[in-house]
Enzyme design. Structure first.
Site, mmCIF file in Angstrom:
data_model
loop_
_atom_site.group_PDB
_atom_site.id
_atom_site.type_symbol
_atom_site.label_atom_id
_atom_site.label_comp_id
_atom_site.label_asym_id
_atom_site.label_seq_id
_atom_site.Cartn_x
_atom_site.Cartn_y
_atom_site.Cartn_z
ATOM 1 N N SER A 178 -57.252 9.776 50.228
ATOM 2 C CA SER A 178 -56.541 8.444 50.179
ATOM 3 C C SER A 178 -57.526 7.502 50.672
ATOM 4 O O SER A 178 -58.609 7.409 50.471
ATOM 5 C CB SER A 178 -55.239 8.357 50.989
ATOM 6 O OG SER A 178 -54.514 7.486 50.944
ATOM 7 N N TYR A 192 -54.973 -1.187 44.232
ATOM 8 C CA TYR A 192 -55.611 0.042 44.996
ATOM 9 C C TYR A 192 -54.775 0.654 46.018
ATOM 10 O O TYR A 192 -54.458 1.835 45.983
ATOM 11 C CB TYR A 192 -56.989 -0.203 45.623
ATOM 12 C CG TYR A 192 -57.548 0.635 46.366
ATOM 13 C CD1 TYR A 192 -58.123 1.665 45.525
ATOM 14 C CD2 TYR A 192 -57.872 0.428 47.637
ATOM 15 C CE1 TYR A 192 -59.128 2.550 46.333
ATOM 16 C CE2 TYR A 192 -58.805 1.474 48.452
ATOM 17 C CZ TYR A 192 -59.237 2.486 47.718
ATOM 18 O OH TYR A 192 -60.047 3.560 48.372
ATOM 19 N N LYS A 196 -53.091 4.529 46.183
ATOM 20 C CA LYS A 196 -53.331 5.416 47.132
ATOM 21 C C LYS A 196 -51.692 5.581 48.274
ATOM 22 O O LYS A 196 -51.761 6.791 48.480
ATOM 23 C CB LYS A 196 -54.287 4.923 48.073
ATOM 24 C CG LYS A 196 -55.778 4.635 47.447
ATOM 25 C CD LYS A 196 -56.423 6.061 47.298
ATOM 26 C CE LYS A 196 -57.619 6.095 46.953
ATOM 27 N NZ LYS A 196 -58.330 7.349 46.610
HETATM 28 N N1 LIG Z 1 -66.240 4.245 50.164
HETATM 29 C C1 LIG Z 1 -65.065 3.756 50.724
HETATM 30 O O1 LIG Z 1 -65.211 2.836 51.401
HETATM 31 C C2 LIG Z 1 -63.946 4.493 50.780
HETATM 32 C C3 LIG Z 1 -63.540 5.532 49.729
HETATM 33 N N2 LIG Z 1 -62.289 6.150 49.686
HETATM 34 C C4 LIG Z 1 -61.894 6.841 48.808
HETATM 35 O O2 LIG Z 1 -62.820 7.806 48.787
HETATM 36 C C5 LIG Z 1 -63.159 8.583 47.471
HETATM 37 C C6 LIG Z 1 -64.563 8.551 46.965
HETATM 38 O O3 LIG Z 1 -65.065 7.339 47.096
HETATM 39 P P1 LIG Z 1 -66.643 6.860 47.117
HETATM 40 O O4 LIG Z 1 -67.406 8.147 47.658
HETATM 41 O O5 LIG Z 1 -66.932 5.876 48.129
HETATM 42 O O6 LIG Z 1 -67.064 6.716 45.394
HETATM 43 P P2 LIG Z 1 -68.166 6.590 44.675
HETATM 44 O O7 LIG Z 1 -67.830 5.457 43.587
HETATM 45 O O8 LIG Z 1 -69.422 6.742 45.402
HETATM 46 O O9 LIG Z 1 -67.761 8.030 43.656
HETATM 47 C C7 LIG Z 1 -66.763 8.405 42.946
HETATM 48 C C8 LIG Z 1 -66.852 9.484 42.314
HETATM 49 O O10 LIG Z 1 -65.706 9.552 41.600
HETATM 50 C C9 LIG Z 1 -65.925 10.109 40.262
HETATM 51 N N3 LIG Z 1 -65.208 9.315 39.296
HETATM 52 C C10 LIG Z 1 -64.794 8.239 39.134
HETATM 53 N N4 LIG Z 1 -63.886 7.940 38.258
HETATM 54 C C11 LIG Z 1 -63.866 9.237 37.538
HETATM 55 C C12 LIG Z 1 -63.060 9.454 36.403
HETATM 56 N N5 LIG Z 1 -62.334 8.790 35.722
HETATM 57 N N6 LIG Z 1 -63.170 10.818 36.172
HETATM 58 C C13 LIG Z 1 -63.840 11.601 36.912
HETATM 59 N N7 LIG Z 1 -64.698 11.428 37.938
HETATM 60 C C14 LIG Z 1 -64.457 10.087 38.245
HETATM 61 C C15 LIG Z 1 -67.618 9.220 40.026
HETATM 62 O O11 LIG Z 1 -68.516 9.858 39.082
HETATM 63 P P3 LIG Z 1 -68.538 9.022 37.511
HETATM 64 O O12 LIG Z 1 -68.308 7.502 37.953
HETATM 65 O O13 LIG Z 1 -69.856 9.710 37.016
HETATM 66 O O14 LIG Z 1 -67.266 9.527 36.741
HETATM 67 C C16 LIG Z 1 -67.894 9.692 41.479
HETATM 68 O O15 LIG Z 1 -68.484 11.188 41.442
HETATM 69 C C17 LIG Z 1 -62.222 7.591 46.434
HETATM 70 O O16 LIG Z 1 -60.876 8.229 46.088
HETATM 71 C C18 LIG Z 1 -62.096 6.455 47.193
HETATM 72 O O17 LIG Z 1 -60.931 5.635 47.099
HETATM 73 C C19 LIG Z 1 -61.331 5.762 50.817
HETATM 74 C C20 LIG Z 1 -61.615 4.934 51.906
HETATM 75 C C21 LIG Z 1 -62.981 4.280 51.832
HETATM 76 C C1 LIG Z 2 -51.590 0.720 65.276
HETATM 77 C C2 LIG Z 2 -52.868 0.101 64.976
HETATM 78 C C3 LIG Z 2 -53.678 0.197 63.640
HETATM 79 C C4 LIG Z 2 -55.006 -0.128 63.847
HETATM 80 C C5 LIG Z 2 -56.245 -0.143 62.740
HETATM 81 C C6 LIG Z 2 -55.723 -0.884 61.436
HETATM 82 C C7 LIG Z 2 -57.139 -0.942 60.767
HETATM 83 C C8 LIG Z 2 -56.660 -0.963 59.251
HETATM 84 C C9 LIG Z 2 -57.714 -1.382 58.638
HETATM 85 C C10 LIG Z 2 -57.580 -1.034 56.940
HETATM 86 C C11 LIG Z 2 -58.897 -0.854 56.432
HETATM 87 C C12 LIG Z 2 -58.788 -0.337 54.984
HETATM 88 C C13 LIG Z 2 -60.127 -0.078 54.158
HETATM 89 C C14 LIG Z 2 -60.169 0.319 52.983
HETATM 90 C C15 LIG Z 2 -61.576 1.041 52.526
HETATM 91 C C16 LIG Z 2 -61.397 1.610 51.090
HETATM 92 O O1 LIG Z 2 -60.482 2.112 50.772
HETATM 93 C C17 LIG Z 2 -62.471 0.650 50.137
HETATM 94 N N1 LIG Z 2 -63.473 0.492 50.784
HETATM 95 C C18 LIG Z 2 -62.324 1.266 48.659
HETATM 96 O O2 LIG Z 2 -62.942 2.436 49.027
#
Ligand SMILES: NC(=O)C1=CN([C@@H]2O[C@H](COP(=O)(O)OP(=O)(O)OC[C@H]3O[C@@H](n4cnc5c(N)ncnc54)[C@H](OP(=O)(O)O)[C@@H]3O)[C@@H](O)[C@H]2O)C=CC1
Ligand SMILES: CCCCCCCCCCCCCCCC(=O)[C@@H](N)CO
Length: 331
Positions: A178, A192, A196
């Site tokens: 998530s 988004y 999630k």
């Molecule tokens: N980076 C961040 O700040 C954060 C990320 N997340 C979550 O973590 C997970 C990974 O993120 P992150 O590592 O940053 O992402 P990246 O964009 O770096 O990597 C995403 C991966 O998912 C694959 N993917 C995307 N779409 C599809 C599809 N339709 N079918 C199959 N594979 C797919 C991509 O490959 P390809 O494009 O070749 O399909 C790639 O391997 C996500 O679910 C994201 O929401 C959560 C919080 C923060």
């Molecule tokens: C009770 C106190 C709570 C305190 C902390 C609250 C902080 C919340 C911040 C929310 C951050 C959201 C980041 C999403 C990242 C992400 O998913 C994208 N980068 C897409 O990948």
């Protein structure tokens, strides 16, 4: 006569005993029971394993002796990931090119990969924008990949996972990536955050359904994480999204992968990744399953205070939004 004076029953004793007794009650009632989920020698299947957090997880699982399969769309990026993991660990991972929106393609890949012990549904897309400006196509894109894609993976993997867990007698895991934006709604993340948040309902209900088959569900809630996907996202993220997301400290993909794998191994339902994430998880515990009596104790005792902290954060965020708008008007 006793050689030592008998200790006086301290009036503090009930004060000390009450929390201990309460902790004991929690230790007795928390469900599902916590188990250790082994990684070594098991089949770990990671969607989105060609980049960012998924790639870091694939490398880590390979290092720990798992048989690893990764799935993503781009065959070229999958090849690159396989080469990088081989270079780092000497281990070859299996690669599967499929779009998670295509249920048949996912089922075929799963069939070819063979029964899974640990399914990590990690793939995800994020194109932040205010809903009013965002095309419905983009909303649909996020919901179809981030939500429907997870259904496709789990449906495809579950029958063989159940059989395998039964045959081996070892607990299995379904982990879902998530985001902290899946615990609290954030400006610019209407689509988004919706995709999630939905995963949490899926995961809570699924845990009820699969526990009898010795399958444990984990949800991982990372903050902003340094990945190729994040670099792309950052180019177009609204100012206010940046500001609010900045309330939680950023992380490296390797550190998120470590937290995620540890959470999976100890069969935790909620897996926070940083300090802010732990607070957020206590504040949003709701009616989620909890296998750790220690965390359960923190949730019960911290509930009131954490609600207050949450209100303080919202106060801060709404003030920032207000300031941002008045600054824009004066420009
Ligand atoms: N980076 C961040 O700040 C954060 C990320 N997340 C979550 O973590 C997970 C990974 O993120 P992150 O590592 O940053 O992402 P990246 O964009 O770096 O990597 C995403 C991966 O998912 C694959 N993917 C995307 N779409 C599809 C599809 N339709 N079918 C199959 N594979 C797919 C991509 O490959 P390809 O494009 O070749 O399909 C790639 O391997 C996500 O679910 C994201 O929401 C959560 C919080 C923060
Ligand atoms: C009770 C106190 C709570 C305190 C902390 C609250 C902080 C919340 C911040 C929310 C951050 C959201 C980041 C999403 C990242 C992400 O998913 C994208 N980068 C897409 O990948």
């Amino acid at each position: 006569m006793a050689p030592y004076p008998l200790p006086m029953a301290s009036p503090l004793l009930p004060l000390v005993m009450a929390p201990v007794a309460f902790a004991a009650v929690l230790a007795f009632i928390v469900r599902p029971r916590s188990v250790r989920i082994p990684i070594k020698g098991r089949h770990v299947f990671i969607s989105g394993g060609s980049s960012g957090i998924g790639l870091a997880l694939a490398r880590l699982a390979a290092t720990e002796g798992a048989r690893v399969s990764i799935l993503a769309r781009s065959a070229a990026r999958l090849q690159e990931a396989r080469d990088a993991i081989r270079l780092a660990t000497g281990v070859d991972v299996a690669i599967f090119s499929a779009d998670v929106r295509d249920a048949d393609a996912v089922a075929n890949a799963m069939e070819e990969a063979g029964p899974v012990d640990v399914l990590v549904c990690n793939h995800g897309v994020f194109t932040p924008q205010e809903l009013e400006k965002q095309d419905l196509e983009e909303v649909r894109f996020m919901v179809e990949i981030n939500l429907m894609g997870i259904f496709h993976l789990i449906k495809a993997a579950l029958p063989a996972m159940k059989q395998r867990a039964k045959a081996t007698g070892l607990p299995a895991s379904i982990a879902i990536m998530s985001s902290q934006a899946g615990q609290v709604g954030v400006y610019g993340y209407t689509a988004y955050s919706a995709s999630k948040f939905a995963l949490r309902g899926l995961a809570e209900a699924l845990q009820h359904e699969v526990i009898a088959h010795n399958i444990h569900v984990s949800m991982i809630f990372p903050p902003d994480t340094d990945t190729p996907g994040f670099a792309e996202e950052h180019k177009r993220r609204p100012d206010l999204t940046n500001i609010i997301a900045g309330s939680s400290g950023g992380m490296k993909a390797d550190d998120v992968a470590k937290k995620a794998l540890n959470g999976i191994k100890s069969s935790r339902f909620i897996v926070p990744c940083n300090f802010e994430g732990s607070m957020l998880s206590i504040a949003t515990a709701g009616l989620s399953p909890q296998s750790s009596f220690f965390t359960a104790l923190a949730e019960v005792l911290g509930a009131g205070f954490m609600r207050f902290m949450g209100l303080c954060f919202q106060w801060n965020w709404f003030s920032l939004i207000e300031k941002w708008h008045s600054k824009k008007k004066n420009m």
